[in-house]
Design a protein around this motif. Structure first.
Motif, PDB file in Angstrom:
ATOM      1  N   LEU A   1       5.986  11.621  13.415  1.00  0.00           N
ATOM      2  CA  LEU A   1       4.776  10.814  13.564  1.00  0.00           C
ATOM      3  C   LEU A   1       5.111   9.326  13.457  1.00  0.00           C
ATOM      4  CD1 LEU A   1       2.243  12.867  11.404  1.00  0.00           C
ATOM      5  CD2 LEU A   1       2.546  12.919  13.880  1.00  0.00           C
ATOM      6  N   VAL A   2       5.976   8.983  12.502  1.00  0.00           N
ATOM      7  CA  VAL A   2       6.358   7.578  12.314  1.00  0.00           C
ATOM      8  C   VAL A   2       7.118   7.066  13.532  1.00  0.00           C
ATOM      9  CG1 VAL A   2       7.714   5.975  10.917  1.00  0.00           C
ATOM     10  CG2 VAL A   2       6.414   7.799   9.802  1.00  0.00           C
ATOM     11  N   ILE A   3       8.092   7.847  13.987  1.00  0.00           N
ATOM     12  CA  ILE A   3       8.904   7.416  15.132  1.00  0.00           C
ATOM     13  C   ILE A   3       8.041   7.294  16.383  1.00  0.00           C
ATOM     14  CG2 ILE A   3      10.827   8.021  16.644  1.00  0.00           C
ATOM     15  CD1 ILE A   3      12.066   9.502  14.240  1.00  0.00           C
ATOM     16  N   ALA A   4       7.173   8.280  16.627  1.00  0.00           N
ATOM     17  CA  ALA A   4       6.302   8.244  17.810  1.00  0.00           C
ATOM     18  C   ALA A   4       5.356   7.053  17.752  1.00  0.00           C
ATOM     19  CB  ALA A   4       5.511   9.547  17.922  1.00  0.00           C
ATOM     20  N   HIS A   5       4.834   6.756  16.581  1.00  0.00           N
ATOM     21  CA  HIS A   5       3.929   5.615  16.407  1.00  0.00           C
ATOM     22  C   HIS A   5       4.662   4.317  16.735  1.00  0.00           C
ATOM     23  CE1 HIS A   5       0.348   3.978  13.914  1.00  0.00           C
ATOM     24  NE2 HIS A   5       0.780   3.036  14.736  1.00  0.00           N
ATOM     25  N   ALA A   6       5.880   4.173  16.207  1.00  0.00           N
ATOM     26  CA  ALA A   6       6.653   2.957  16.456  1.00  0.00           C
ATOM     27  C   ALA A   6       7.024   2.837  17.935  1.00  0.00           C
ATOM     28  CB  ALA A   6       7.911   2.958  15.593  1.00  0.00           C
TER      29      ALA A   6
ATOM     30  N   LEU B   1       5.803  14.490  -3.801  1.00  0.00           N
ATOM     31  CA  LEU B   1       5.984  13.657  -2.616  1.00  0.00           C
ATOM     32  C   LEU B   1       6.526  14.452  -1.435  1.00  0.00           C
ATOM     33  CD1 LEU B   1       7.467  10.384  -4.179  1.00  0.00           C
ATOM     34  CD2 LEU B   1       5.078  10.942  -3.657  1.00  0.00           C
ATOM     35  N   LYS B   2       7.097  15.610  -1.712  1.00  0.00           N
ATOM     36  CA  LYS B   2       7.617  16.439  -0.622  1.00  0.00           C
ATOM     37  C   LYS B   2       6.500  16.973   0.276  1.00  0.00           C
ATOM     38  CE  LYS B   2       7.688  20.828  -3.175  1.00  0.00           C
ATOM     39  NZ  LYS B   2       8.548  21.954  -3.640  1.00  0.00           N
ATOM     40  N   ASP B   3       5.241  16.843  -0.164  1.00  0.00           N
ATOM     41  CA  ASP B   3       4.114  17.229   0.696  1.00  0.00           C
ATOM     42  C   ASP B   3       4.157  16.493   2.027  1.00  0.00           C
ATOM     43  OD1 ASP B   3       3.148  18.917  -1.204  1.00  0.00           O
ATOM     44  OD2 ASP B   3       1.474  17.656  -1.826  1.00  0.00           O
ATOM     45  N   PHE B   4       4.704  15.260   2.010  1.00  0.00           N
ATOM     46  CA  PHE B   4       4.727  14.450   3.220  1.00  0.00           C
ATOM     47  C   PHE B   4       5.692  14.994   4.272  1.00  0.00           C
ATOM     48  CE2 PHE B   4       3.618  10.725   0.282  1.00  0.00           C
ATOM     49  CZ  PHE B   4       2.266  10.875   0.528  1.00  0.00           C
ATOM     50  N   ASN B   5       6.650  15.790   3.840  1.00  0.00           N
ATOM     51  CA  ASN B   5       7.684  16.252   4.767  1.00  0.00           C
ATOM     52  C   ASN B   5       8.165  17.638   4.356  1.00  0.00           C
ATOM     53  OD1 ASN B   5       8.701  14.925   7.134  1.00  0.00           O
ATOM     54  ND2 ASN B   5      10.739  14.953   6.244  1.00  0.00           N
TER      55      ASN B   5
ATOM     56  N   LEU C   1       1.675   7.373   6.755  1.00  0.00           N
ATOM     57  CA  LEU C   1       1.594   7.830   5.363  1.00  0.00           C
ATOM     58  C   LEU C   1       0.140   7.966   4.921  1.00  0.00           C
ATOM     59  CD1 LEU C   1       4.376   6.117   3.202  1.00  0.00           C
ATOM     60  CD2 LEU C   1       3.912   8.562   3.449  1.00  0.00           C
ATOM     61  N   ILE C   2      -0.695   7.013   5.321  1.00  0.00           N
ATOM     62  CA  ILE C   2      -2.119   7.097   4.986  1.00  0.00           C
ATOM     63  C   ILE C   2      -2.724   8.357   5.576  1.00  0.00           C
ATOM     64  CG2 ILE C   2      -4.385   6.054   5.424  1.00  0.00           C
ATOM     65  CD1 ILE C   2      -2.921   4.597   3.279  1.00  0.00           C
ATOM     66  N   ARG C   3      -2.415   8.613   6.865  1.00  0.00           N
ATOM     67  CA  ARG C   3      -2.951   9.789   7.539  1.00  0.00           C
ATOM     68  C   ARG C   3      -2.514  11.085   6.845  1.00  0.00           C
ATOM     69  NH1 ARG C   3      -3.770   9.162  12.814  1.00  0.00           N
ATOM     70  NH2 ARG C   3      -1.801   8.015  13.039  1.00  0.00           N
ATOM     71  N   VAL C   4      -1.204  11.188   6.580  1.00  0.00           N
ATOM     72  CA  VAL C   4      -0.660  12.394   5.975  1.00  0.00           C
ATOM     73  C   VAL C   4      -1.122  12.551   4.529  1.00  0.00           C
ATOM     74  CG1 VAL C   4       1.494  13.481   5.247  1.00  0.00           C
ATOM     75  CG2 VAL C   4       1.318  12.495   7.529  1.00  0.00           C
TER      76      VAL C   4
ATOM     77  N   CYS D   1       0.825  -1.210   0.000  1.00  0.00           N
ATOM     78  CA  CYS D   1       0.000   0.000   0.000  1.00  0.00           C
ATOM     79  C   CYS D   1       0.860   1.261   0.000  1.00  0.00           C
ATOM     80  CB  CYS D   1      -0.934   0.004   1.208  1.00  0.00           C
ATOM     81  SG  CYS D   1      -2.339  -1.114   1.036  1.00  0.00           S
ATOM     82  N   ILE D   2       2.018   1.218   0.680  1.00  0.00           N
ATOM     83  CA  ILE D   2       2.922   2.362   0.649  1.00  0.00           C
ATOM     84  C   ILE D   2       3.357   2.641  -0.791  1.00  0.00           C
ATOM     85  CG2 ILE D   2       5.254   3.133   1.256  1.00  0.00           C
ATOM     86  CD1 ILE D   2       4.875   1.700   3.943  1.00  0.00           C
ATOM     87  N   PHE D   3       3.730   1.585  -1.501  1.00  0.00           N
ATOM     88  CA  PHE D   3       4.163   1.731  -2.894  1.00  0.00           C
ATOM     89  C   PHE D   3       3.037   2.278  -3.763  1.00  0.00           C
ATOM     90  CE2 PHE D   3       4.698  -0.191  -7.163  1.00  0.00           C
ATOM     91  CZ  PHE D   3       5.887   0.436  -7.528  1.00  0.00           C
TER      92      PHE D   3
END
Length: 210
Positions: free
Chosen positions: A188-193, A44-48, A123-126, A28-30
């Motif tokens: 967000l990714v690090i905090a989630h993990a 893709l820079k929208d994500f960060n 990634l889905i959220r963002v 799904c990420i791909f």
């Protein structure tokens, strides 16, 4: 996975709980990246897109993790007795298997947790936030998108009962408002993990004593 859960009473085996998140989340990420880049024609820079660096991102992830755990204990004190909670017996069985097969610990705490769970879900959220925000710059629409995204994220945890839906939606509000303010994906990714990983690690340690 929903079809399998509804038609196979035996639930998921430990190997499936390792394999499915990697295949489904990674795939799904791909697809999501392809969708954003080539179908929506969005960068893709929208994500960060926010300014920041690794140390700052990590510090923010620690702050978010503390907030998530504070909400976790507050929710347990206020909502646990009001809403329906369904424990994840399959995850408990996976943790027991981890003790017998250390390779499962390595697989779960590294690729599954970081890619199949944390990166995939954030990634889905963002993706939803950045794409829907493009429809309007109004503050009202921004807030509507944040709440809509959080509700949808909460509903994807329906298997945990109404308690899981509501509490996940509340934490999603925190994540969404953080991204609105700072436009940084990695905290967000690090905090989630960290949030999920610490809970599973603690259960691995104390489960026999519960």
């Amino acid at each position: 996975m929903i079809w399998h859960r509804n038609h196979d009473t035996s639930g998921f085996a430990s190997r499936e709980l390792i394999l499915y998140p990697l295949l489904f989340g990674g795939g799904c990420i791909f697809l999501l990246l392809l969708l954003k880049r080539y179908f929506l024609k969005e960068p893709l820079k929208d994500f960060n897109s926010g300014t920041g660096f690794l140390v700052k991102d990590f510090m923010w992830s620690l702050v978010l993790t503390v907030i998530y755990f504070a909400l976790f204990y507050l929710e347990r004190m206020t909502l646990m007795g009001v809403l329906e909670f369904r424990s994840n017996q399959e995850l408990l069985e996976l943790m027991l298997d981890m003790r017998e097969k250390p390779i499962l610990i390595i697989l779960w705490f590294l690729p599954v947790l970081w890619i199949g769970i944390a990166l995939y879900e954030e990634l889905i959220r963002v993706f939803m936030l950045t794409s829907l925000w493009k429809f309007s710059d109004s503050k009202l629409w921004t807030i509507i998108v944040i709440f809509l995204t959080s509700i949808l994220v909460g509903l994807t945890h329906w298997s945990q009962g109404s308690y899981g839906i509501v509490t996940i939606a509340i934490k999603s509000l925190v994540a969404c408002f953080f991204f609105f303010k700072y436009r940084r994906l990695m905290p967000l990714v690090i905090a989630h993990a960290l949030y999920d990983g610490i809970q599973v690690a603690m259960l691995l340690i104390i489960y026999p004593n519960i």
